[in-house]
Design a protein around this motif. Structure first.
Motif, PDB file in Angstrom:
ATOM      1  N   ASN A 247     -15.549 -13.176 -38.797  1.00 42.68           N
ATOM      2  CA  ASN A 247     -16.993 -11.924 -38.088  1.00 42.68           C
ATOM      3  C   ASN A 247     -17.947 -13.172 -37.510  1.00 42.68           C
ATOM      4  O   ASN A 247     -18.624 -12.412 -36.154  1.00 42.68           O
ATOM      5  CB  ASN A 247     -17.434 -11.636 -39.614  1.00 42.68           C
ATOM      6  CG  ASN A 247     -16.804 -10.458 -39.755  1.00 42.68           C
ATOM      7  OD1 ASN A 247     -16.172  -9.585 -38.802  1.00 42.68           O
ATOM      8  ND2 ASN A 247     -16.376 -10.345 -41.093  1.00 42.68           N
TER       9      ASN A 247
ATOM     10  N   LEU B  29     -17.655 -13.270 -33.739  1.00 43.91           N
ATOM     11  CA  LEU B  29     -17.441 -12.486 -32.953  1.00 43.91           C
ATOM     12  C   LEU B  29     -18.168 -11.801 -32.163  1.00 43.91           C
ATOM     13  O   LEU B  29     -19.512 -12.301 -32.730  1.00 43.91           O
ATOM     14  CB  LEU B  29     -16.306 -11.461 -34.005  1.00 43.91           C
ATOM     15  CG  LEU B  29     -15.391 -10.930 -34.306  1.00 43.91           C
ATOM     16  CD1 LEU B  29     -15.600  -9.799 -35.500  1.00 43.91           C
ATOM     17  CD2 LEU B  29     -14.147 -11.256 -33.131  1.00 43.91           C
TER      18      LEU B  29
ATOM     19  N   SER C  68     -15.992  -5.648 -35.685  1.00 43.48           N
ATOM     20  CA  SER C  68     -15.821  -6.833 -37.108  1.00 43.48           C
ATOM     21  C   SER C  68     -14.244  -7.345 -37.333  1.00 43.48           C
ATOM     22  O   SER C  68     -13.433  -6.462 -36.831  1.00 43.48           O
ATOM     23  CB  SER C  68     -15.426  -5.783 -37.765  1.00 43.48           C
ATOM     24  OG  SER C  68     -15.069  -4.596 -38.652  1.00 43.48           O
ATOM     25  N   VAL C  69     -13.856  -7.670 -38.040  1.00 41.24           N
ATOM     26  CA  VAL C  69     -12.587  -8.347 -38.308  1.00 41.24           C
ATOM     27  C   VAL C  69     -11.419  -6.956 -39.397  1.00 41.24           C
ATOM     28  O   VAL C  69     -10.348  -6.710 -38.678  1.00 41.24           O
ATOM     29  CB  VAL C  69     -12.724  -9.191 -39.548  1.00 41.24           C
ATOM     30  CG1 VAL C  69     -11.608  -9.454 -40.730  1.00 41.24           C
ATOM     31  CG2 VAL C  69     -13.324 -10.850 -39.309  1.00 41.24           C
ATOM     32  N   LYS C  70     -12.065  -6.191 -40.035  1.00 41.64           N
ATOM     33  CA  LYS C  70     -11.749  -4.975 -40.690  1.00 41.64           C
ATOM     34  C   LYS C  70     -10.918  -4.482 -39.451  1.00 41.64           C
ATOM     35  O   LYS C  70     -10.317  -3.658 -39.210  1.00 41.64           O
ATOM     36  CB  LYS C  70     -12.544  -4.656 -41.497  1.00 41.64           C
ATOM     37  CG  LYS C  70     -12.131  -3.078 -42.093  1.00 41.64           C
ATOM     38  CD  LYS C  70     -12.889  -2.567 -43.005  1.00 41.64           C
ATOM     39  CE  LYS C  70     -11.948  -1.309 -43.011  1.00 41.64           C
ATOM     40  NZ  LYS C  70     -13.385  -0.611 -45.172  1.00 41.64           N
ATOM     41  N   LYS C  71     -12.289  -3.861 -38.282  1.00 40.09           N
ATOM     42  CA  LYS C  71     -11.801  -3.114 -37.435  1.00 40.09           C
ATOM     43  C   LYS C  71     -10.971  -4.211 -36.030  1.00 40.09           C
ATOM     44  O   LYS C  71      -9.817  -3.356 -36.299  1.00 40.09           O
ATOM     45  CB  LYS C  71     -12.914  -2.619 -36.858  1.00 40.09           C
ATOM     46  CG  LYS C  71     -14.138  -2.126 -36.599  1.00 40.09           C
ATOM     47  CD  LYS C  71     -14.937  -1.422 -36.254  1.00 40.09           C
ATOM     48  CE  LYS C  71     -15.990  -0.748 -36.609  1.00 40.09           C
ATOM     49  NZ  LYS C  71     -17.657  -0.717 -36.644  1.00 40.09           N
TER      50      LYS C  71
ATOM     51  N   TYR D  41     -12.820 -13.618 -44.020  1.00 40.27           N
ATOM     52  CA  TYR D  41     -13.412 -12.713 -43.167  1.00 40.27           C
ATOM     53  C   TYR D  41     -14.872 -13.871 -42.894  1.00 40.27           C
ATOM     54  O   TYR D  41     -15.639 -12.694 -41.544  1.00 40.27           O
ATOM     55  CB  TYR D  41     -13.716 -11.717 -44.243  1.00 40.27           C
ATOM     56  CG  TYR D  41     -13.036 -10.528 -44.476  1.00 40.27           C
ATOM     57  CD1 TYR D  41     -12.648  -9.444 -44.053  1.00 40.27           C
ATOM     58  CD2 TYR D  41     -12.078 -10.961 -45.974  1.00 40.27           C
ATOM     59  CE1 TYR D  41     -11.492  -8.854 -43.933  1.00 40.27           C
ATOM     60  CE2 TYR D  41     -10.905 -10.304 -46.463  1.00 40.27           C
ATOM     61  CZ  TYR D  41     -10.071  -9.335 -45.807  1.00 40.27           C
ATOM     62  OH  TYR D  41      -9.712  -8.399 -45.606  1.00 40.27           O
TER      63      TYR D  41
ATOM     64  N   THR E 246     -11.542 -14.816 -31.642  1.00 37.00           N
ATOM     65  CA  THR E 246     -11.948 -14.224 -32.679  1.00 37.00           C
ATOM     66  C   THR E 246     -13.591 -15.135 -31.922  1.00 37.00           C
ATOM     67  O   THR E 246     -14.922 -14.380 -31.178  1.00 37.00           O
ATOM     68  CB  THR E 246     -12.700 -14.262 -34.110  1.00 37.00           C
ATOM     69  OG1 THR E 246     -12.338 -15.288 -34.110  1.00 37.00           O
ATOM     70  CG2 THR E 246     -11.833 -12.839 -33.933  1.00 37.00           C
TER      71      THR E 246
END
Length: 368
Positions: free
Chosen positions: A55, A58, A292-295, A51, A281
């Motif tokens: 992140n 990005l 973001s990685v989650k998104k 993560y 990324t």
């Protein structure tokens, strides 16, 4: 911007130094909409360092803050519209393709419409030389106001105002709100292809282009990153030699790339996923809603069922400008049909592109 000449058939030809530099900048930027799928790796690893690393790679732009509320309505019908750009920046690793001139333009522009359920998609390529009404924008470097302009080349929107101005121009043209923004440069594009192990294509005729430095005989090939970049910027030796023909070639390559990504098990091999996510990324700039990685993971998961056969690709209906054969102008009624289809989450009708100069020529048949 240097001058350009048109031959007797109305083809757009490069003549000046900047045009020669720009001819090295072609890349299939829309690949970013699918290479984002590499970010799915973090959902399977659960490793904190993954993560943090991804992140940290990005880069994001807050398009919503830049444009404010004066935008098309945000239609919540399950579909999504994404502006995918390739910029011609010469900074960093891109310096090998020419001198950094201090500004960048959007050399490749595509609106990717993901239909409700994300099982099908429509892609509309916007020729960079399309003459449009560019709206008032704000410079993303100086913060100063930039006045709008009639008959401005589409790719100048990015040059004068960055991603937000490019999005604003597309929304002004289409009447459709862009849900997301994705930008990729050609160095990142090459690296993504190499991470995938190359892309398999079949050429139906020889490609011998000294400008893109690509030389292929008819037959089946596995292209590495450098060759793939050469293919998507090939123009002189394929079809009618125009920029519109090059778009057809790019679209054919993108479909081959999508199939390659599925065939190598991008979604099932953890190492492939991480390596691709790391490369992607680093190569991408997105809007802050994807920043973001989650998104990205949530977005990419929604693309796993999308294959090349489910993607329809067209070029914005245009004709050569009567006042300048080196430029094109939208066919207004036909363009309205295209944008209306996207807005209503319907397939683009064949009649919308029947009269377009962008659908003429055989460049798209050279690669399959």
């Amino acid at each position: 911007m240097t001058g350009r000449s048109a031959n007797s058939s109305g083809r757009i030809r490069g003549t000046g130094k900047r045009r020669k530099q720009q001819s090295r900048r072609r890349r299939a930027a829309v690949v970013a909409a699918w290479t984002l799928a590499g970010a799915v790796v973090v959902g399977g690893t659960g490793l904190g360092y993954a993560y943090a690393k991804l992140n940290g790679n990005l880069k994001a732009v807050d398009i919503n803050a830049a444009l404010g509320k004066n935008r098309p309505a945000d239609v919540d019908n399950g579909s999504q519209d994404i502006l995918v750009l390739g910029s011609d920046s010469r900074s960093g690793a891109n310096a090998e393709y020419g001198a950094d001139e201090g500004t960048a333009r959007s050399d490749t522009a595509m609106v990717v419409h993901l239909n409700k359920g994300h099982r099908t998609a429509s892609v509309v390529s916007i020729p960079r030389d399309t003459l449009v009404t560019r709206p008032d924008c704000t410079s993303d470097t100086s913060g100063e106001a930039v006045a709008g302009e009639q008959r401005a080349m589409f790719n100048t929107a990015y040059e004068v105002g960055g991603p937000a101005c490019a999005v604003k121009t597309v929304e002004s043209m289409s009447g459709i709100r862009m849900d997301h923004y994705v930008e990729v440069d050609f160095t990142g594009f090459k690296q993504l292809i190499d991470e995938l192990g190359g892309v398999g294509i079949t050429t139906t005729e020889a490609i011998d282009d000294s400008h893109s430095h690509l030389h292929l005989q008819p037959g089946t090939h596995t292209l590495d990153g450098e060759q793939s970049l050469g293919l998507v910027r090939t123009r002189k030796s394929v079809g009618d030699g125009s920029d519109l023909g090059r778009i057809q070639l790019q679209q054919a390559f993108i479909k081959a790339l999508m199939e390659q990504a599925r065939s190598v098990g991008v979604f099932s091999n953890p190492k492939t996923l991480f390596d691709l996510a790391d490369t992607a990324t680093k190569a991408l700039t997105t809007d802050s809603d994807l920043g973001s990685v989650k998104k990205l993971t949530g977005f990419a998961n929604g693309l796993k069922g999308l294959g090349a056969r489910n993607v329809s690709m067209v070029t914005l209906p245009v004709q050569y400008d009567p006042a300048d054969p080196n430029r094109v102008v939208p066919l207004e009624e036909s363009a309205k049909q295209v944008w209306s289809a996207l807005e209503q989450d319907r397939p683009i009708p064949a009649s919308a592109t029947a009269k377009s100069a962008g659908d003429k020529g055989d460049a798209g048949k050279v690669v399959r």
